[in-house]
Scaffold this motif. Structure first.
Motif, PDB file in Angstrom:
ATOM      1  N   ASP A 142      10.690   5.311  21.841  1.00 12.23           N
ATOM      2  CA  ASP A 142      10.573   4.309  21.036  1.00 12.23           C
ATOM      3  C   ASP A 142      11.621   3.369  21.292  1.00 12.23           C
ATOM      4  N   GLU A 246      -3.499  10.695  31.557  1.00 17.89           N
ATOM      5  CA  GLU A 246      -3.367   9.724  30.565  1.00 17.89           C
ATOM      6  C   GLU A 246      -1.841   9.084  30.464  1.00 17.89           C
ATOM      7  N   ARG A 459      -0.914  16.928  27.438  1.00 23.64           N
ATOM      8  CA  ARG A 459      -2.387  16.833  27.467  1.00 23.64           C
ATOM      9  C   ARG A 459      -2.804  17.869  28.592  1.00 23.64           C
TER      10      ARG A 459
ATOM     11  N   TRP B 159       7.598   4.501  17.203  1.00 22.53           N
ATOM     12  CA  TRP B 159       6.467   4.398  17.645  1.00 22.53           C
ATOM     13  C   TRP B 159       6.129   5.462  18.338  1.00 22.53           C
ATOM     14  N   ILE B 160       4.680   5.864  18.021  1.00 27.41           N
ATOM     15  CA  ILE B 160       4.321   7.133  18.822  1.00 27.41           C
ATOM     16  C   ILE B 160       2.787   6.705  19.372  1.00 27.41           C
ATOM     17  N   SER B 161       2.699   7.161  20.609  1.00 31.70           N
ATOM     18  CA  SER B 161       1.366   7.020  21.388  1.00 31.70           C
ATOM     19  C   SER B 161       0.787   8.256  21.304  1.00 31.70           C
ATOM     20  N   THR B 162      -0.115   8.323  20.343  1.00 32.61           N
ATOM     21  CA  THR B 162      -1.129   9.493  20.172  1.00 32.61           C
ATOM     22  C   THR B 162      -2.274   9.540  21.480  1.00 32.61           C
ATOM     23  N   PRO B 163      -2.568  10.846  21.538  1.00 33.72           N
ATOM     24  CA  PRO B 163      -3.775  10.946  22.564  1.00 33.72           C
ATOM     25  C   PRO B 163      -4.785  10.055  22.545  1.00 33.72           C
ATOM     26  N   VAL B 216      -0.613  11.846  14.468  1.00 37.13           N
ATOM     27  CA  VAL B 216       0.789  10.897  13.942  1.00 37.13           C
ATOM     28  C   VAL B 216       1.461  11.718  12.663  1.00 37.13           C
ATOM     29  N   TYR B 227       4.840   5.321  13.693  1.00 37.64           N
ATOM     30  CA  TYR B 227       3.598   4.494  13.631  1.00 37.64           C
ATOM     31  C   TYR B 227       2.855   4.625  14.862  1.00 37.64           C
ATOM     32  N   PHE B 229       0.456   2.247  17.708  1.00 37.65           N
ATOM     33  CA  PHE B 229      -0.342   1.006  17.706  1.00 37.65           C
ATOM     34  C   PHE B 229      -0.789   1.337  19.101  1.00 37.65           C
ATOM     35  N   GLY B 230      -2.221   1.571  18.973  1.00 35.53           N
ATOM     36  CA  GLY B 230      -2.774   1.769  20.407  1.00 35.53           C
ATOM     37  C   GLY B 230      -4.459   1.570  20.331  1.00 35.53           C
TER      38      GLY B 230
END
Lengths: 466, 466
Positions: A142, A246, A459, B159-163, B216, B227, B229-230
């Motif tokens: 983050d 990814e 993943r 910030w979390i970037s989910t798949p 998330v 959160y 944001f993607g």
């Protein structure tokens, strides 16, 4: 009663003796012979948990507090006090501990207060953020992402979200994932017997993007300084610890810039990111240095304090040939540098980050600017000790006639790139940019060995989120 | 010689009489009878171009300066001077104008200095950032995105970037895009004659995500405030001006929060974003108000100054039924609110943003928390004048037994959601979150009628980027 984060409670800015409430999850519980319990509570807001001292006088002391195990959710209210214990400045003398969520069957709860193998934690990806390591990695990730946006904001770059679903293959290489809504059990076929993509969602064949660069170039030639920060995809079955299908990429693009300016920005940018981590996530980095990579902090400090070296590919090849070092892969002008070569250059020969420039034109992408020698292109790779290549960039070919020759040489259909050719016809300018794989950056910063540990959810087939 | 951005040159902080260089693209050229030319140069760093006054004494005045057309790239060096002209404080008295890039065939250059239809500009998406409107939209979009990250940073969210590629359908609805590397001309079939996804890239059937929320939530139950944001994707053929197949979503998730706290955060967050635009992009918003949406600034100011109203769905239905208003769609307890109903509530009845809460359980997603009445769930929609729904959120069902019943009711297979059930077994806590469609936000801020104008590249069959 003031509800605060653990970070806030530990920061030394609240009045000692005041009443506070913290909410979080139990990490450990230790019962003292003196008839009280020490409950460490983490809410993820910082690395450290806070110690909550629970006296036997709590009404639920025997019935609940003494049954608390790792992972239980609690709301603790009490008096903030200076701690007598080691390793923490403040603690909470509890007046109440409310148990909000128990752990079903604590014996089988996967996140026990002990060291877990990273392999095991990848199988419980939805629970691993509760560990010290993945809490730290998440906060550092983050911090790096926020620093990316902040650097570009301070330098007047605009963020552009380039298309994820695309028909163009930015690299002219790289295996791509197909995106489709066609019914596989009932594929529409054309008269030639081939699949009729005219009936697919977008009316043509579409894929997941491998890079936003070509798209963002158009914005660069209008807004001067732009960048992407978004996911990109490679369908390569390189089942290594260094590759992801990814991953997020950062791709700035700078108008009126040549390769030297590109390298200057890359150096300034990387140093900015690492300074942010050193300043903002000292707690997490101390854990990383203690448990994962002993020189994690030292190498970031060295990185931000050292000027990057610049050498040309041609020089690099000569240096490697004269090195007396035995390499697995051959070193010869015209061949790409392998990781072992890159690491020798940056770790052994220079001992600091190195920007290698001006690679042979045939080993680099079609859009890179041809140098006057006709044999090399204005490409650069930034190599760093401990990781090798961390950034790749180039000045772009802004001359339409040269670009067209390069595209022919690479077997690319100009009709497919008409829009890309267009902004070389209309007010073209020298411009340059680079790409930074965001997970590579996280891997390097956190001293991780496997890139799957740099993403929130690993993943791979069979993993938890699938 | 100091090279500066146009924004910097116009900001009034450089010494008048000093020498500066600006680099950018010609917007217009006007030749005066007095034997000099006025060339307006934009570099996209701000809304305004800078006026460069070119005297006939320039060595290339006749040969080049007088041939400059819209879109040509120039490097202009000269003296910064207070401007006599209207609408600008500063100009450059040119000592040299270097033409870096000409426009091939100016007659057919798509971006002429005149108004273009938005439909036409979508067909030249790679060039439209050179227009006043899309320059403004791009800078406002950037400002909003940066404000999203800054708000969450200030509030200690990570910030979390989910798949992006996933096997799960977060909503239990929504058509999804398939992601695959299978050869469509030669699909592997299993013994049952069905496509064998065991041979696909991930060894199973995979899709593009419709939401990062479920993923998330796991991070929320470890780090408290997180959160996403993607990009998210919907393969719905709703060919309207309000829907996109690919769009960015902001999804905060807050531990120990109920629906009231969720609504409080949503209100604070939206106001923060609009304040950022009003403070930082006054130049672009002035253009929007002048050319696109006359009340664009006034409505953002009203938005940030008004407290949001809160009413329950049940009250809303009663209000609509008593309104005497004729609606196209029926109003009845148990039916979802349509855009016409939402807009009446927020625009006519309340005249400010409204949070509608506690919807009937059967019209909302399975993961929303069942209220004690057994008929409604703790869901909310934030409605705003001029757009209708802008945020949708809910408190999540944290009770495993209730969740299981809800999943059965929605026909979802618990085995598929084992990981989602898991963190309800292990230290579950009340938590809540919401989703904000980022392009909807851009559409509203910029007063755009078509959501395709809120993204850098419009995505539709036949468009330039494909």
């Amino acid at each position: 009663m003031t509800t605060v984060s653990v970070e806030h409670a530990l920061a030394g800015k609240l009045p000692v003796g005041g009443e506070v409430t913290v909410r979080g999850w139990v990490r450990t519980r230790r019962d003292s012979k003196a008839g009280l319990s020490f409950v460490n509570v983490s809410d993820g807001s910082c690395f450290a948990p806070i110690q909550v001292v629970a006296p036997a006088s709590l009404s639920n002391y025997e019935s609940e507090v003494k049954r608390l195990t790792a992972g239980c959710a609690v709301v603790c209210t009490g008096t903030l006090a200076q701690s007598q214990g080691q390793g923490q400045a403040f603690e909470i003398q509890a007046e109440s501990i409310e148990v909000v969520g128990w752990v079903d069957d604590p014996e089988t709860y996967p996140i026990q207060p002990k060291a877990h193998s990273l392999e095991f934690l990848r199988e419980v990806a939805h629970l691993r953020p509760r560990t010290n390591l993945f809490g730290a990695v998440t906060r550092i990730r983050d911090c790096l992402a926020k620093a990316v946006h902040r650097y570009f904001h301070e330098q007047s770059y605009f963020w552009i979200s380039t298309p994820i679903i695309t028909t163009s293959d930015a690299e002219g290489a790289g295996q791509m994932f197909r995106v489709s809504t066609l019914d596989l059990a009932n594929l529409p076929l054309g008269e030639d017997g081939a699949v009729d993509f005219g009936q697919d969602f977008f009316g043509k064949e579409t894929f997941l993007t491998v890079s936003g660069q070509l798209n963002v170039e158009a914005y660069c030639l209008a807004l001067s300084r732009v960048y992407t920060f978004g996911p990109t995809f490679r369908a390569e079955h390189s089942n290594t610890s260094r590759h992801l299908a990814e991953f997020w990429m950062v791709e700035p693009e700078i108008a009126f810039a040549d390769l030297a300016e590109d390298a200057r920005v890359a150096e300034e940018f990387l140093k900015y990111l690492f300074r942010a981590v050193l300043h903002e996530r000292g707690d997490d980095m101390a854990f990383i240095a203690q448990r994962v990579q002993p020189d994690a902090i030292a190498r970031l400090e060295a990185f931000v304090n050292a000027p990057f070296e610049r050498i040309s590919y041609t020089e690099a090849v000569a240096l490697l040939q004269r090195s007396g070092q035995k390499f697995e892969f051959p070193v010869e002008w015209g061949l790409d540098l392998q990781t072992e070569h890159e690491r020798w250059l940056t770790e052994v020969h220079v001992g600091r980050p190195v920007v290698v420039t001006d690679y042979p034109e045939h080993i680099k992408a079609f859009y890179m600017r041809l140098n006057d020698d006709g044999r090399t292109v204005a490409a650069m790779d930034v190599l760093a000790p401990g990781i090798g290549e961390i950034i790749g960039g180039s000045q772009r070919e802004e001359r339409l006639d040269v670009l067209d020759k390069r595209m022919a040489q690479f077997g690319l259909d100009p009709a497919h790139y008409q829009w890309y050719r267009d902004f070389r016809r209309y007010g073209t300018v020298p411009h340059a940019g680079f790409g930074l794989g965001f997970e590579r950056l996280v891997v390097y910063t956190c001293g991780l060995a496997n890139i799957r540990d740099a993403i929130p959810y690993p993943r791979a087939p069979g993993h938890a989120e699938f």
